[in-house]
Design an enzyme around this catalytic site. Sequence first.
Site, PDB file in Angstrom:
ATOM      1  CD  GLU A 151      46.178  74.506  84.666  1.00 55.67           C
ATOM      2  OE1 GLU A 151      45.463  74.123  85.221  1.00 55.67           O
ATOM      3  OE2 GLU A 151      46.781  74.205  83.528  1.00 55.67           O
ATOM      4  CB  SER A 204      41.233  67.055  80.054  1.00 54.25           C
ATOM      5  OG  SER A 204      42.532  67.363  80.759  1.00 54.25           O
ATOM      6  CB  SER A 213      50.031  63.644  85.294  1.00 53.37           C
ATOM      7  OG  SER A 213      50.979  63.208  84.335  1.00 53.37           O
ATOM      8  CB  SER A 250      37.829  73.285  87.021  1.00 48.79           C
ATOM      9  OG  SER A 250      38.735  72.319  87.471  1.00 48.79           O
ATOM     10  CD  GLN A 304      42.552  75.525  81.763  1.00 48.54           C
ATOM     11  OE1 GLN A 304      42.534  75.508  82.937  1.00 48.54           O
ATOM     12  NE2 GLN A 304      43.571  75.044  80.979  1.00 48.54           N
TER      13      GLN A 304
END
Length: 413
Positions: free
Chosen positions: A255, A140, A376, A172, A137
């Site tokens: 996710e 961010s 978050s 990641s 992905q």
Amino acid sequence: MSPSEFETRARAWVGDVVARLGFTAATDDGFDVSVFHDLSTDAELALLDRHRAWQREKFAAGYGALAWPAEYGGADAGTDIAEAFARIENELCPLPPHELVSVTLHLIAPTIRLLGTEDQKRQFLPAMLGGELLACQLFSEPAAGSDLADLGTRAVRDGDDWIVSGQKVWTSGAQFAEWGELLARTDPDQPKHAGITAFLVPLDAPGVEVRPIRQMSGGSSFNEVFLDNVRIPDSHRLGEVGQGWSVALTTLAFEREGGSNTAGIGGQFTQLVDTARRLGRDTDPRVREQLARVYLRQQLATVDQLRDRQARDGGAAPSAIGSIRKIQWVDKLAAVSTAARTVLGRSLVADTGVPGTYAWNAHVLGAPGYSIAGGSDQIQRNIVAERLLGLPAEPRADRGLTWREARSRTGAH
């Protein structure tokens, strides 16, 4: 075929293939409670090669996507059959999990299946399900923190292509992935959620640079990804122009819904109990109370998984319930860390050579990462408050402004 017949056949198949491929436990003593792995590049590539081989075997035998429709490489089996195979796999196949594999199979592949063109489905889905292609992905950004919709990576149309420049972070597995699902801003003069478009980008394209980030737990699971005038054909656009936020929400829903795919990450209740007994701490009232907290969270997670399976069997789409599951799972990771600190004391920070003690350090240092990864805790609680409880939305200073206007007010670019 009855469920019991399926399980008998699947159990025999898994055992035979695991033996033929020569898979063994990841550590000498079989004790691994890490949240993020700390492997050398060669060791991590070797682990991914084993995952690719395993996925290739599963896909060829019809086990690779049991609950998927046959037209996309699945077996048209129900979720009960898919989950029965997953239990057998977890029991008999000693492969340590790898987040890049999970992201590919459980986040990006399902997003392409729902939103991709027929050409994209034919190009990507068999390769992903067969272990040939891994994808990350590219969401961010350094200046967009938890407010993902404020992203600033730009994509400018150039004929049949798009020219993309910007930076992504906390990606990641990017150093091992072949492709990425990218979010980029295609119209800065729209409100931030409306001017985003999603793309599928090859990570070996000219202008893409991946830089691993060293974590406090020791490994380099995350990366920075720089894009410098990367040319992407419009055929690799995922979804409609300006509809990238809907694509992102689809991936993020998978996710947050996929807590069962991460349930085995980090230390578990049985491992905590074994450690407490080995050190003679299992009769300590404070230790027993904290072990009970972990046990309760694991049992509740099992109940939640059953409820989620019933919802999926009833045709329910991923929803804000996934945010509750994510909060619960992170809370369980934190409860394991608290119990480990109480049980181990100084043995958590100094390797005394006693098996199964200092290894908990990898859990304690890694667990906080998931309070940020995937959105978050604060973002998850806002989602629950607004979408499930119907509470008023938080005040937003950028409401009614275009992305460019909001950025100019903050002085960001």
